[in-house]
Design an enzyme around this catalytic site. Sequence first.
Site, mmCIF file in Angstrom:
data_model
loop_
_atom_site.group_PDB
_atom_site.id
_atom_site.type_symbol
_atom_site.label_atom_id
_atom_site.label_comp_id
_atom_site.label_asym_id
_atom_site.label_seq_id
_atom_site.Cartn_x
_atom_site.Cartn_y
_atom_site.Cartn_z
ATOM 1 N N ARG A 82 0.839 -1.278 -0.038
ATOM 2 C CA ARG A 82 0.192 0.180 -0.002
ATOM 3 C C ARG A 82 0.956 1.078 0.016
ATOM 4 N NH1 ARG A 82 -2.207 3.286 4.737
ATOM 5 N NH2 ARG A 82 -3.730 4.727 3.828
ATOM 6 N N HIS A 126 -3.048 11.053 0.583
ATOM 7 C CA HIS A 126 -2.510 10.802 1.930
ATOM 8 C C HIS A 126 -1.907 12.278 2.283
ATOM 9 C CE1 HIS A 126 -0.542 7.531 4.664
ATOM 10 N NE2 HIS A 126 -0.560 8.784 5.280
ATOM 11 N N GLU A 171 -7.272 8.506 6.080
ATOM 12 C CA GLU A 171 -7.480 9.052 7.601
ATOM 13 C C GLU A 171 -8.012 10.577 7.331
ATOM 14 O OE1 GLU A 171 -4.116 8.841 10.052
ATOM 15 O OE2 GLU A 171 -3.839 6.742 10.168
ATOM 16 N N ASN A 293 -7.169 1.975 10.103
ATOM 17 C CA ASN A 293 -5.727 2.036 10.608
ATOM 18 C C ASN A 293 -5.939 2.295 12.166
ATOM 19 O OD1 ASN A 293 -4.720 2.507 8.193
ATOM 20 N ND2 ASN A 293 -4.435 4.490 8.233
ATOM 21 N N TYR A 295 -3.984 2.340 15.903
ATOM 22 C CA TYR A 295 -2.930 2.437 16.880
ATOM 23 C C TYR A 295 -3.147 2.053 18.304
ATOM 24 C CZ TYR A 295 -0.553 3.697 12.517
ATOM 25 O OH TYR A 295 0.353 3.499 11.422
ATOM 26 N N GLU A 353 -3.118 -0.040 8.169
ATOM 27 C CA GLU A 353 -1.880 0.253 9.009
ATOM 28 C C GLU A 353 -1.952 -0.170 10.515
ATOM 29 O OE1 GLU A 353 -0.935 4.389 9.310
ATOM 30 O OE2 GLU A 353 -1.361 4.757 7.179
HETATM 31 O O1 IFM Z 1 2.873 8.239 9.860
HETATM 32 C C1 IFM Z 1 1.337 8.014 9.992
HETATM 33 C C2 IFM Z 1 0.776 7.806 8.722
HETATM 34 O O2 IFM Z 1 1.008 8.674 7.563
HETATM 35 C C3 IFM Z 1 -0.832 7.651 8.902
HETATM 36 N N1 IFM Z 1 -1.209 6.774 9.944
HETATM 37 C C4 IFM Z 1 -0.356 6.935 11.389
HETATM 38 C C5 IFM Z 1 1.283 6.890 10.893
HETATM 39 C C6 IFM Z 1 1.852 6.966 12.224
HETATM 40 O O3 IFM Z 1 1.778 8.216 12.943
#
Ligand code: IFM
Length: 440
Positions: A82, A126, A171, A293, A295, A353
């Site tokens: 990706r 992006h 995002e 995504n 985290y 992600e």
């Molecule tokens: O680096 C970023 C990415 O561009 C978008 N998602 C989170 C990642 C980590 O912060």
Amino acid sequence: MVGGVGLLTGFPDGFEVGVSTAAYQIEGAIAEDGRGPSVWDTFSHTPGRIKNGDTGDVACDHYHRWPEDVALMADLGVDAYRFSIAWPRVQPTGSGALNRPGLDFYDRLVDALLERGIAALPTLFHWDLPQALEDQGGWLSRSTAERFAEYAGHVADRLGDRVHRWITLNEPVVHMADGYAFGGGAPGQALMFGALPVAHHQLLGHGLAVRALRERGATQVMITNNCSPVQPASDDEADVAAATLYDNFHNRLFNDPILLGAYPEFLESLLGDVIRDGDLAIISTPVDALGINYYNPMRIAASDSDLPFEQRPIEGVPTTAFGWPVVPDGLRDLLVGLRETYGSALPPIYITENGCSTDDGIGDSFRVDYLGGHLGALRQAIEAGVDVRGYYIWSLMDNFEWAEGYHQRFGLVHVDFETLERTPRDSYRWLQTALQERKS
Ligand code: IFM
């Protein structure tokens, strides 16, 4: 677990494992072969905006070193890559004339990936908006949505004979919040709730682009949303209400209109006449999959400050070099929660992600544990019946981490930003073992 042995057992046949990157974070070559300036060029060159005064001028120099990067992915053994396409490289002012050398670059990249058996999954936006469009209002302006769909069509005209899967936006919530509400990212506006039209225009651009891509034969179109499970900091009524509010802004603002064709009621009233007749029908044009995504979860309390909510630390868990809490179960809870919220309206999911920043160095057992934990939680979500089709690690290699510059390192591959030498980390070897085992 020795190496990555056993890491990928129990995932469905065809489950895709990939790596993710983004154009401004890796390409460099910002003024080469006709590329136009983007909002991130402007922002990173504004004193005081980026840690250590870093910029994406050179980044990983992927624009020149892409054959080495494709070879690294092939050796790693991933199914898919990706990456994002830089709008200002393809269409320097965001409308009108196309830049053939820019399109040629992505054309060569796609061919090289396919030759090595790696599927291409491009993201069309992006965050690197052509500066010329920002000068006309950027995503605050409805016309940017129309320009985005035109650009998507142009890219598909060139690559659509080989690329059938696309991600429209990355995002949009983060782009709205960092770029237009708080100003920590490009274009650096701090409009607070005045940034809400950016949400609607990005969503409209997404819907229009889905249609443009489908007309050109795309078979799988999705958007990537950054989602977090949200927990109130306490049982206190005010904290519970604040957590619900946060969930609406962070998660539902971008999922509901796409999957349900409607905004949460109070957000619709805040948007007012930014929404025009027919917009929600465009925005909810069916997608084939949803990119997520993930985290970390968010713990939210009520606040008396400018915003009615604030983030509280999650205690008792490890944190990444960035200070983000590591909660693998949050991924399972998020996915199970999405299925409960959207039911049959939820399409198949790809984790587009997931990853962590670690201190500089090649030995990254922290990342190995992080990724192993999250893959385990993902397996549990699949066992609980959530249709997840793939998992992409952020990131293939260390890169320009936005306002943090080169300070936060997310790569399976270490990059020396003096020499640009790439060195696989332990996590790369660990994943390579797992991917080899799966193929044998
Ligand atoms: O680096 C970023 C990415 O561009 C978008 N998602 C989170 C990642 C980590 O912060």
